[in-house]
Motif scaffolding. Sequence first.
Motif, PDB file in Angstrom:
ATOM      1  N   ASP A 291       0.800  34.568 -16.169  1.00 17.96           N
ATOM      2  CA  ASP A 291       2.121  35.161 -16.378  1.00 17.96           C
ATOM      3  C   ASP A 291       2.062  36.369 -17.300  1.00 17.96           C
ATOM      4  OD1 ASP A 291       3.724  33.584 -14.750  1.00 17.96           O
ATOM      5  OD2 ASP A 291       4.087  32.086 -16.301  1.00 17.96           O
ATOM      6  N   ASP A 292       1.230  36.282 -18.315  1.00 15.79           N
ATOM      7  CA  ASP A 292       1.111  37.362 -19.306  1.00 15.79           C
ATOM      8  C   ASP A 292      -0.309  37.358 -19.856  1.00 15.79           C
ATOM      9  OD1 ASP A 292       1.192  39.185 -21.345  1.00 15.79           O
ATOM     10  OD2 ASP A 292       2.681  38.112 -22.558  1.00 15.79           O
ATOM     11  N   GLU A 311       0.749  41.490  -9.388  1.00 11.14           N
ATOM     12  CA  GLU A 311       0.599  40.117  -9.873  1.00 11.14           C
ATOM     13  C   GLU A 311      -0.889  39.819 -10.109  1.00 11.14           C
ATOM     14  OE1 GLU A 311       2.931  38.098 -10.655  1.00 11.14           O
ATOM     15  OE2 GLU A 311       4.687  39.107  -9.813  1.00 11.14           O
ATOM     16  N   TRP A 334       4.231  25.215 -14.620  1.00  8.36           N
ATOM     17  CA  TRP A 334       4.615  25.758 -13.313  1.00  8.36           C
ATOM     18  C   TRP A 334       5.140  24.689 -12.361  1.00  8.36           C
ATOM     19  CZ3 TRP A 334       1.082  30.124 -11.069  1.00  8.36           C
ATOM     20  CH2 TRP A 334       1.001  31.187 -11.988  1.00  8.36           C
TER      21      TRP A 334
END
Length: 374
Positions: A291-292, A311, A334
């Motif tokens: 995600d980061d 992504e 998730w």
Amino acid sequence: MFISRRDVLAASAGACLLTLPAQAATRRLRPPFAVPRASGVAPKAKHLPKTEPVRELANESRYRKDDPSRSTVDPELSEAYERSVAPLRAFSQSVIRAANRYVASDGKNLKAAAEAGGILATWAGADSLKVVSGETAQFSRLLTLGAASLGLMQIEGALKPTLRTIIANWLEDRAGETYRHYAALKTKSAANNHRYWAGLSVLSAGIVANRRDLFDWGVSSARIGIAEVTAEGALPLELARGQRALSYHAYALAPLVLIAEAAARNGDSSLYDENSGALHRLIDFCLTQLDDPTRITQLAGTAQEALPNGEFYDSGDVAWLEIYESRFPGRSAWSARLPKMRPMRSTNLGGDITLLFARPGTAPANIPRGRARP
């Protein structure tokens, strides 16, 4: 010839003698997923997808040889690599697609079982993947071995015993060769994702051959990776992959999670607890960084490579999350995303992972197949 069950597996020349006694399992080893009861015996397949058995393999890596991180793709080497693995991928995908169709039919589609069994028998009859040269060829072989074994697990109940034995013996032979190679290695491949994937392939062949020694060696391979996980949840040897460190964390998790689940299905859930729950930490770290990737960029010392859409993953890269969710529903960060990501697919893990592992009542979305791993 491969060493028989009554002998021991020994490491190749030049290393200390490594032995692994053949053990008689007290009960038959179980697949890591539920397998349907066959509605009958699969007939002989009249038509099979075209695959070309590969007996000898000597391919090279796609990465530039002057890059110590092994993260920069050389276009010419990549083209040659893709040509070399094309028949292996065609074989694996054909077997897995047919096996998944059989499972999806709840054991009624005997033609699908016959198709998968026929492809496997063709490659077994050619003594395929017998001769390999170089580390990349070793790795290409073990991925193919793993997919073939996972495919056989899904359909074996529908095959005639003689056919099943032919295929299982071939897989057992290749598993012994894979074991001997990786057990004797002193390079990074003896402890990074290559070893975990080798462990999964040998473990999977051990299940279909009912070889507890091969199965246990696969479990011990996962323990190597789990012991490497840092307090933060990273894998040091995958951090060394530079711009592809994040990608290889996700890639390394695939065999670790499936080995842990296979062990748990056979009575040993300790891999989830080892190194103070390291596998959970690794999963948490990987998902957070997908995600980061700020922290993994710091640890790897370089920005992480993204997909063309910006992504850092697609569903195929995290198909192992479906396996983890089946064991620990709702635990991952998730979990709430999974319904929109399904079906999760990975040929190297058995195909449609949602089909094989999702809890009853899970409704998969209709999304494209994930990208192939380089």
